[in-house]
Design a protein around this motif. Structure first.
Motif, PDB file in Angstrom:
ATOM      1  N   ARG A  40       0.823  -1.208   0.000  1.00 25.97           N
ATOM      2  CA  ARG A  40       0.000   0.000   0.000  1.00 25.97           C
ATOM      3  C   ARG A  40       0.853   1.253   0.000  1.00 25.97           C
ATOM      4  O   ARG A  40       0.516   2.258  -0.619  1.00 25.97           O
ATOM      5  CB  ARG A  40      -0.936  -0.010   1.203  1.00 25.97           C
ATOM      6  CG  ARG A  40      -1.811   1.225   1.317  1.00 25.97           C
ATOM      7  CD  ARG A  40      -2.824   1.099   2.432  1.00 25.97           C
ATOM      8  NE  ARG A  40      -3.824   0.085   2.133  1.00 25.97           N
ATOM      9  CZ  ARG A  40      -4.839  -0.218   2.928  1.00 25.97           C
ATOM     10  NH1 ARG A  40      -4.983   0.425   4.080  1.00 25.97           N
ATOM     11  NH2 ARG A  40      -5.700  -1.152   2.599  1.00 25.97           N
ATOM     12  N   THR A  46       1.796   6.155 -11.820  1.00 25.76           N
ATOM     13  CA  THR A  46       0.358   6.163 -12.058  1.00 25.76           C
ATOM     14  C   THR A  46       0.029   6.177 -13.552  1.00 25.76           C
ATOM     15  O   THR A  46      -1.076   5.835 -13.935  1.00 25.76           O
ATOM     16  CB  THR A  46      -0.291   7.387 -11.385  1.00 25.76           C
ATOM     17  OG1 THR A  46       0.353   8.574 -11.856  1.00 25.76           O
ATOM     18  CG2 THR A  46      -0.154   7.312  -9.883  1.00 25.76           C
ATOM     19  N   GLY A  70      -5.660  -0.366 -13.449  1.00 21.59           N
ATOM     20  CA  GLY A  70      -5.532  -0.520 -12.000  1.00 21.59           C
ATOM     21  C   GLY A  70      -4.991  -1.885 -11.613  1.00 21.59           C
ATOM     22  O   GLY A  70      -4.139  -2.002 -10.718  1.00 21.59           O
ATOM     23  N   ARG A  73      -1.305  -2.059 -12.329  1.00 16.44           N
ATOM     24  CA  ARG A  73      -0.511  -1.356 -11.325  1.00 16.44           C
ATOM     25  C   ARG A  73      -0.376  -2.185 -10.054  1.00 16.44           C
ATOM     26  O   ARG A  73       0.686  -2.207  -9.422  1.00 16.44           O
ATOM     27  CB  ARG A  73      -1.163  -0.007 -11.016  1.00 16.44           C
ATOM     28  CG  ARG A  73      -0.285   0.942 -10.229  1.00 16.44           C
ATOM     29  CD  ARG A  73      -0.925   2.320 -10.169  1.00 16.44           C
ATOM     30  NE  ARG A  73      -0.038   3.274  -9.563  1.00 16.44           N
ATOM     31  CZ  ARG A  73       0.016   3.548  -8.267  1.00 16.44           C
ATOM     32  NH1 ARG A  73      -0.796   2.903  -7.451  1.00 16.44           N
ATOM     33  NH2 ARG A  73       0.850   4.444  -7.795  1.00 16.44           N
ATOM     34  N   ASP A  74      -1.435  -2.888  -9.675  1.00 13.97           N
ATOM     35  CA  ASP A  74      -1.370  -3.764  -8.501  1.00 13.97           C
ATOM     36  C   ASP A  74      -0.388  -4.913  -8.739  1.00 13.97           C
ATOM     37  O   ASP A  74       0.335  -5.331  -7.825  1.00 13.97           O
ATOM     38  CB  ASP A  74      -2.754  -4.318  -8.177  1.00 13.97           C
ATOM     39  CG  ASP A  74      -3.685  -3.248  -7.633  1.00 13.97           C
ATOM     40  OD1 ASP A  74      -3.175  -2.210  -7.179  1.00 13.97           O
ATOM     41  OD2 ASP A  74      -4.912  -3.449  -7.687  1.00 13.97           O
ATOM     42  N   GLY A 286      -8.034   7.894 -13.570  1.00 10.01           N
ATOM     43  CA  GLY A 286      -7.122   7.981 -12.435  1.00 10.01           C
ATOM     44  C   GLY A 286      -6.727   9.392 -12.064  1.00 10.01           C
ATOM     45  O   GLY A 286      -5.828   9.581 -11.242  1.00 10.01           O
ATOM     46  N   HIS A 305      -4.003   8.860  -7.542  1.00  8.73           N
ATOM     47  CA  HIS A 305      -4.773   7.655  -7.249  1.00  8.73           C
ATOM     48  C   HIS A 305      -4.324   6.528  -8.184  1.00  8.73           C
ATOM     49  O   HIS A 305      -3.992   6.765  -9.344  1.00  8.73           O
ATOM     50  CB  HIS A 305      -6.265   7.903  -7.424  1.00  8.73           C
ATOM     51  CG  HIS A 305      -6.850   8.814  -6.390  1.00  8.73           C
ATOM     52  ND1 HIS A 305      -7.337   8.364  -5.181  1.00  8.73           N
ATOM     53  CD2 HIS A 305      -7.018  10.167  -6.382  1.00  8.73           C
ATOM     54  CE1 HIS A 305      -7.784   9.393  -4.480  1.00  8.73           C
ATOM     55  NE2 HIS A 305      -7.599  10.500  -5.183  1.00  8.73           N
ATOM     56  N   SER A 306      -4.351   5.300  -7.663  1.00  2.99           N
ATOM     57  CA  SER A 306      -3.912   4.154  -8.455  1.00  2.99           C
ATOM     58  C   SER A 306      -5.041   3.557  -9.279  1.00  2.99           C
ATOM     59  O   SER A 306      -4.780   2.756 -10.180  1.00  2.99           O
ATOM     60  CB  SER A 306      -3.333   3.075  -7.536  1.00  2.99           C
ATOM     61  OG  SER A 306      -4.319   2.607  -6.619  1.00  2.99           O
ATOM     62  N   LYS A 307      -6.283   3.935  -8.969  1.00  2.00           N
ATOM     63  CA  LYS A 307      -7.423   3.434  -9.723  1.00  2.00           C
ATOM     64  C   LYS A 307      -8.372   4.588 -10.045  1.00  2.00           C
ATOM     65  O   LYS A 307      -8.022   5.760  -9.884  1.00  2.00           O
ATOM     66  CB  LYS A 307      -8.142   2.328  -8.944  1.00  2.00           C
ATOM     67  CG  LYS A 307      -7.327   1.047  -8.798  1.00  2.00           C
ATOM     68  CD  LYS A 307      -8.148  -0.069  -8.154  1.00  2.00           C
ATOM     69  CE  LYS A 307      -7.350  -1.356  -8.063  1.00  2.00           C
ATOM     70  NZ  LYS A 307      -8.137  -2.465  -7.465  1.00  2.00           N
ATOM     71  N   ASP A 327      -9.433   2.952  -5.329  1.00  2.00           N
ATOM     72  CA  ASP A 327      -8.303   2.392  -4.589  1.00  2.00           C
ATOM     73  C   ASP A 327      -8.536   2.454  -3.086  1.00  2.00           C
ATOM     74  O   ASP A 327      -7.638   2.131  -2.307  1.00  2.00           O
ATOM     75  CB  ASP A 327      -7.000   3.118  -4.945  1.00  2.00           C
ATOM     76  CG  ASP A 327      -7.102   4.622  -4.766  1.00  2.00           C
ATOM     77  OD1 ASP A 327      -8.177   5.097  -4.336  1.00  2.00           O
ATOM     78  OD2 ASP A 327      -6.122   5.327  -5.072  1.00  2.00           O
ATOM     79  N   ASP A 345      -6.852   7.207   4.622  1.00  2.00           N
ATOM     80  CA  ASP A 345      -6.589   5.778   4.476  1.00  2.00           C
ATOM     81  C   ASP A 345      -7.286   5.025   5.605  1.00  2.00           C
ATOM     82  O   ASP A 345      -6.876   5.121   6.759  1.00  2.00           O
ATOM     83  CB  ASP A 345      -5.079   5.515   4.511  1.00  2.00           C
ATOM     84  CG  ASP A 345      -4.733   4.071   4.200  1.00  2.00           C
ATOM     85  OD1 ASP A 345      -5.663   3.290   3.927  1.00  2.00           O
ATOM     86  OD2 ASP A 345      -3.540   3.722   4.218  1.00  2.00           O
ATOM     87  N   GLU A 350     -13.959   0.799  -2.238  1.00  2.00           N
ATOM     88  CA  GLU A 350     -13.915   2.054  -2.974  1.00  2.00           C
ATOM     89  C   GLU A 350     -14.672   3.180  -2.277  1.00  2.00           C
ATOM     90  O   GLU A 350     -15.667   2.959  -1.597  1.00  2.00           O
ATOM     91  CB  GLU A 350     -14.497   1.856  -4.384  1.00  2.00           C
ATOM     92  CG  GLU A 350     -15.973   1.478  -4.413  1.00  2.00           C
ATOM     93  CD  GLU A 350     -16.229  -0.003  -4.233  1.00  2.00           C
ATOM     94  OE1 GLU A 350     -17.413  -0.419  -4.286  1.00  2.00           O
ATOM     95  OE2 GLU A 350     -15.250  -0.753  -4.053  1.00  2.00           O
TER      96      GLU A 350
END
Length: 516
Positions: A40, A46, A70, A73-74, A286, A305-307, A327, A345, A350
């Protein structure tokens, strides 16, 4: 250690004693949690093209069947985590494909001169308002507690009388957004047909229809001055569509004033800056973007943001903006500098909706994990977590009283300034500066207390609209729609109505016995 290794280890420990097996399983769970924590906090690009380059540098396939940006990226995070286990630290790759020992952190790119001027105007606009808000809160802190309790009892007792006043068929496909106009006399609905409709209150007669999007609409917002003196030929409201366009509409012409193109994927929520001079849009590419309403130029493309980014909200001062995405992370940005002020966080699914409290230091977020979280910007942590609905929380909206500015609510003369230009939270010269004057510390007994921010309205996929007190975050009223998923909800500025838009293509209007 990857997932296959964990499965092998888990099978191996099953041959031991019960105590040993339990210790090994606890260690395994701890290891998995640590792995997720590292992933995380891991810094990865990105930009999807850079993600592909990084995967190629690691010798991994640049894409898998059915894999989106997304997911890709994960997968890159998982690959980098393997290197962290092997070498004791993550391996960073330069843009040319070579290895480097330096970790990738936040990065900054040079903005345009238009963005620089916009940031200066926002600073001139927000700083005096923030000063007045703090002064108002300082005065408010000396008000006797009995007066505050009596006010809350009055407001909450009226909310207890709210009931379903009626419903209206909105469109041929599910409705996506519902918003009251600033003067609380009109209501705006959008749907998956790409159509926006304006209805009058309380009869719910159709006033205007606007067609222009080729795909479903996900977000809509009224201009802060719409129906409060803004010309009908100006941009009265904005909508964002799944084709990636943001459109500005007036009340006196059927075609959009302008189409703001820039997003490469679906547009989520859209919101006007409190000054009305700028517009923010969240995108499934994103990013969230900032637009100049007058020149129609794109001022800022903000990554982070990653998503997909779905939610967006501006602070009433105009100094901060919050974004939330798929994300499960929310971010609060300083619009004057572009820096991250806080990372939200805590959600496990979502973030679908968010809103700033009128007090300026709290943010509410609604999530697919069925909860609403209240974040304190002063303490930089979650203040309260509410199991708000039995399904995803689609919308969160704080009550803001029309004509009751959070900056002069206890009287302009008590806060050392003129009320003109600040009463409605907009219409102020963003280039102007205000002179400092002496502030009085004691409120006048006859001055009414502000009602803005006393309660929060939420809508959920469980088909309910719920009202929550903004002090103890306790439930005040539960309004059932009997119409399937609630896609959006809102409360009017005069406090007389609460509305909800449903997946069943209809919208509901709730009201009480008296006006708040």
């Amino acid at each position: 250690m990857d997932l296959d290794d964990l499965v092998v280890d888990n099978n191996y420990v099953l041959g031991g004693s019960d105590d040993e097996r339990e210790r090994e399983q606890n260690a395994l769970l701890h290891q998995q949690l640590e792995q997720r924590k590292r992933m995380r906090s891991m810094a990865v690009p990105t930009d999807d093209s850079k993600v592909r380059e990084r995967l190629r540098a690691y010798g991994e396939p640049i894409t898998l069947f059915g894999e989106g940006p997304g997911d890709r990226r994960d997968r890159l995070k998982l690959v980098q985590e393997r290197y962290e286990v092997m070498k004791g630290r993550p391996l960073a790759i330069d843009s040319d494909g070579g290895s480097s020992d330096s970790d990738e952190g936040e990065f900054y790119t040079e903005g345009s001169n238009e963005l620089l001027q916009a940031r200066r105007k926002i600073a001139h606009y927000s700083l005096p308002r923030a000063k007045r808000r703090v002064a108002r809160q300082r005065i408010e802190s000396s008000v006797p507690l009995s007066r505050i309790i009596n006010l809350r009892k009055e407001v909450f007792s009226e909310l207890q009388t709210f009931q379903n006043l009626g419903s209206q068929f909105g469109d041929d496909r599910p409705l996506s957004t519902i918003r009251f106009s600033p003067n609380s006399k009109l209501i705006l609905t959008t749907s998956w047909t790409g159509t926006s409709k304006v209805w009058d209150l309380p009869n719910l007669n159709q006033v205007a229809v606007r067609r222009g999007h080729s795909e479903k609409i996900s977000g809509a917002a009224w201009h802060p001055d719409a129906t409060l003196g803004l010309s009908e030929s100006a941009a009265n409201f904005a909508t964002g569509g799944a084709e990636g366009d943001v459109k500005l509409w007036s009340m006196d012409q059927e075609k959009p004033i302008v189409t703001l193109a820039g997003h490469t994927n679906r547009v989520g929520r859209v919101e006007f800056h409190p000054s009305g001079a700028y517009l923010g849009s969240a995108g499934f590419d994103g990013t969230w973007r900032l637009w100049d309403v007058e020149t129609h130029k794109e001022l800022l493309v903000q990554e982070g943001h990653s998503k997909e980014v779905m939610a967006l909200a501006f602070q009433d001062d105009g100094a901060l903006v919050a974004s939330g995405g798929f994300d499960a992370i929310g971010r609060v940005w300083d619009t004057r500098t572009g820096r991250t002020a806080m990372v939200l966080d805590g959600h496990v699914k979502e973030i679908l909706s968010m809103d700033f409290a009128p007090n300026g230091f709290q943010v509410a977020t609604g999530s697919g994990d069925n909860t609403v979280r209240i974040w304190d910007l002063r303490a930089l942590r979650t203040q309260h977590a509410m199991p708000a609905h039995k399904s995803s929380v689609s919308d969160v909206r704080f009550f803001r009283a029309t004509g009751e500015s959070p900056f002069v609510a206890l009287g302009a003369e008590q806060l050392g300034g003129k009320e003109n230009g600040l009463a409605n939270g907009s219409g102020m010269d963003v280039d102007g500066e205000e002179k400092d004057t002496e502030e009085k510390e004691e409120p006048k007994p006859e001055t009414p207390l502000p009602r803005s921010g006393l309660f929060l309205v939420t809508g959920g996929f469980d088909g309910h609209v719920r009202v929550w007190s903004a002090d103890e975050w306790a439930p005040v009223r539960d309004l059932a729609t009997d119409a399937g998923k609630v896609m959006s909800a809102d409360v009017s500025g005069d406090g007389r109505f609460i509305a909800s838009a449903s997946y069943s293509r209809s919208f509901h209007l709730f009201g009480g016995d008296h006006s708040l």
